[in-house]
Design a protein around this motif. Structure first.
Motif, mmCIF file in Angstrom:
data_model
loop_
_atom_site.group_PDB
_atom_site.id
_atom_site.type_symbol
_atom_site.label_atom_id
_atom_site.label_comp_id
_atom_site.label_asym_id
_atom_site.label_seq_id
_atom_site.Cartn_x
_atom_site.Cartn_y
_atom_site.Cartn_z
ATOM 1 N N UNK A 119 50.548 30.547 26.552
ATOM 2 C CA UNK A 119 49.785 31.788 26.682
ATOM 3 C C UNK A 119 50.608 32.842 27.414
ATOM 4 N N UNK A 120 50.201 34.093 27.260
ATOM 5 C CA UNK A 120 50.855 35.147 28.047
ATOM 6 C C UNK A 120 50.451 34.960 29.499
ATOM 7 N N UNK A 121 51.253 35.570 30.391
ATOM 8 C CA UNK A 121 50.969 35.472 31.821
ATOM 9 C C UNK A 121 49.556 35.993 32.129
ATOM 10 N N UNK A 122 49.206 37.117 31.488
ATOM 11 C CA UNK A 122 47.884 37.712 31.717
ATOM 12 C C UNK A 122 46.773 36.735 31.371
ATOM 13 N N UNK A 123 46.854 36.122 30.210
ATOM 14 C CA UNK A 123 45.795 35.197 29.777
ATOM 15 C C UNK A 123 45.796 33.906 30.594
ATOM 16 N N UNK A 124 46.997 33.379 30.869
ATOM 17 C CA UNK A 124 47.070 32.103 31.605
ATOM 18 C C UNK A 124 46.537 32.280 33.033
ATOM 19 N N UNK A 125 46.885 33.382 33.681
ATOM 20 C CA UNK A 125 46.401 33.577 35.056
ATOM 21 C C UNK A 125 44.908 33.868 35.076
ATOM 22 N N UNK A 126 44.449 34.618 34.090
ATOM 23 C CA UNK A 126 43.021 34.923 34.028
ATOM 24 C C UNK A 126 42.224 33.617 33.866
ATOM 25 N N UNK A 127 42.693 32.731 32.965
ATOM 26 C CA UNK A 127 41.993 31.454 32.751
ATOM 27 C C UNK A 127 42.149 30.540 33.964
ATOM 28 N N UNK A 128 43.375 30.427 34.468
ATOM 29 C CA UNK A 128 43.651 29.463 35.538
ATOM 30 C C UNK A 128 43.054 29.844 36.868
ATOM 31 N N UNK A 129 42.954 31.151 37.125
ATOM 32 C CA UNK A 129 42.434 31.588 38.436
ATOM 33 C C UNK A 129 40.986 32.069 38.339
ATOM 34 N N UNK A 130 40.424 31.994 37.135
ATOM 35 C CA UNK A 130 39.051 32.449 36.887
ATOM 36 C C UNK A 130 38.853 33.890 37.363
ATOM 37 N N UNK A 131 39.810 34.756 36.956
ATOM 38 C CA UNK A 131 39.713 36.182 37.299
ATOM 39 C C UNK A 131 39.546 36.979 36.005
ATOM 40 N N UNK A 132 38.818 38.118 36.049
ATOM 41 C CA UNK A 132 38.688 38.924 34.826
ATOM 42 C C UNK A 132 40.072 39.367 34.332
ATOM 43 N N UNK A 133 40.231 39.403 32.999
ATOM 44 C CA UNK A 133 41.528 39.737 32.396
ATOM 45 C C UNK A 133 42.023 41.108 32.884
ATOM 46 N N UNK A 134 41.095 42.094 33.004
ATOM 47 C CA UNK A 134 41.519 43.451 33.408
ATOM 48 C C UNK A 134 42.090 43.443 34.818
ATOM 49 N N UNK A 135 41.435 42.672 35.698
ATOM 50 C CA UNK A 135 41.897 42.611 37.081
ATOM 51 C C UNK A 135 43.301 41.994 37.149
ATOM 52 N N UNK A 136 43.525 40.966 36.336
ATOM 53 C CA UNK A 136 44.850 40.316 36.305
ATOM 54 C C UNK A 136 45.891 41.303 35.774
ATOM 55 N N UNK A 137 45.539 41.997 34.687
ATOM 56 C CA UNK A 137 46.474 42.969 34.097
ATOM 57 C C UNK A 137 46.850 44.036 35.113
ATOM 58 N N UNK A 138 45.855 44.561 35.822
ATOM 59 C CA UNK A 138 46.118 45.602 36.835
ATOM 60 C C UNK A 138 47.078 45.096 37.902
ATOM 61 N N UNK A 139 46.812 43.883 38.392
ATOM 62 C CA UNK A 139 47.652 43.328 39.466
ATOM 63 C C UNK A 139 49.071 43.082 38.984
ATOM 64 N N UNK A 140 49.188 42.547 37.750
ATOM 65 C CA UNK A 140 50.526 42.275 37.217
ATOM 66 C C UNK A 140 51.315 43.572 37.069
ATOM 67 N N UNK A 141 50.644 44.606 36.561
ATOM 68 C CA UNK A 141 51.339 45.892 36.377
ATOM 69 C C UNK A 141 51.731 46.483 37.727
#
Ligand code: SAM
Length: 279
Positions: free
Chosen positions: A230-252
């Motif tokens: 999976x992409x980092x965004x999807x894997x972290x969102x699934x693994x950390x149970x965080x909303x995808x948008x929040x993960x994307x914002x943090x990664x950026x």
């Protein structure tokens, strides 16, 4: 070290005299090449107390006793204890403990006043949990161990390679790892199916600020590698149970591409990413 301890005919005869049969489950491949224990022991000095996990027939133990201040050897197979007693009768600085290294509080076994270190030919089936416990204890420096070559490649892998994974990142958070040399199957009895490598792990010390980021960096890497494809965004969102948008914002915000794969992020990258995921 007495060369008889690595002489295949002597080993087989002595084991047979004790009615001993090798246990695959306990990873019993004993060194039958005197150069290997001598080289491994040559990295230590009299100021060190060295923990050996799985002394087996005692070849590495004897070599360590010649150069270290003290040696503590933990052996799970109680059938080997009488043999060890005979083989290592001259080693005044040795303590042999019967027990499972995975169940013992290893740091507490070490004598005071000497620098604790580890030297071992690790049983293959429990290499990862033993290495994890040794690194997590933060007690032993250096750790010089023989492992399967495949494990050595994982410990020292570069980002973006198939060997790079959660164990690489975990190791890099506490130690600098290098491969010292390879050992072929012919150097053991019985012969294992694969080549072994001796690796050296030297403790790393981070400043306090960086150290506090380590648990989060490990959580991030485990989440990323749990879903490697999976992409980092999807894997972290699934693994950390965080909303995808929040993960994307943090990664950026951290300067990472949410579409990248976790296996391309270096250990330092996971540490810098951790700043943006620490509560
Ligand atoms: N050090 C010896 C040598 O190099 O010839 C023997 C190494 S052999 C690869 C691994 C040794 O670890 C065996 O003696 C085995 O009985 C012991 N062992 C296996 N699991 C263990 C455990 N959980 N705790 C302590 N010793 C263990």
């Amino acid at each position: 070290m007495d060369k008889l301890l690595t002489d295949p005919r002597n080993i087989r005869a002595r084991l047979a005299a004790h009615g001993f049969a090798f246990s695959k489950r306990l990873g019993q491949n004993f060194l039958a090449d005197s150069r290997v224990p001598d080289i491994m022991a040559s990295f230590f000095d009299p100021g060190q107390a060295v923990l050996e996990i799985g002394p087996g027939f005692g070849a590495l133990t004897a070599a360590l006793c010649e150069v270290c201040g003290a040696v503590v050897a933990v052996e799970k197979d109680k059938r080997l204890l009488p043999l060890l007693k005979e083989n290592l009768a001259d080693c005044q600085n040795l303590t042999v403990i019967e027990g499972d290294a995975l169940r013992l509080d290893l740091p507490s076994l070490m004598p005071q006043g000497l620098r604790p270190a580890v030297c071992a030919n690790l049983p293959y089936s429990v290499t990862t949990p033993i290495l994890t416990a040794l690194l997590e204890s933060g007690t032993f420096d250096p750790i010089i161990v023989m492992v399967q070559r495949e494990v050595a490649l994982r410990l020292t892998a570069c980002p973006g390679t198939p060997e790079y994974g959660a164990m690489t990142v975990f190791t890099a958070m506490s130690a600098q790892c290098s491969v010292l040399f390879d050992v072929p199957p012919e150097s053991f009895i019985p012969r294992p199916a694969v080549t072994s490598s001796v690796v050296r792990l030297d403790s790393l010390t981070f400043d306090v600020g960086m150290q506090t980021l380590v648990p989060t960096a490990l959580r991030l890497s485990r989440a990323a590698f749990a879903q490697r494809r999976k992409t980092l965004g999807n894997a972290l969102s699934a693994g950390l149970a965080l909303p995808r948008e929040s993960v994307t914002e943090r990664l950026k915000a951290a300067g990472f591409d949410p579409g990248a794969r976790g296996e391309t992020i270096s250990p330092e990258g996971y540490l810098s990413l951790a700043r943006f995921f620490t509560p």
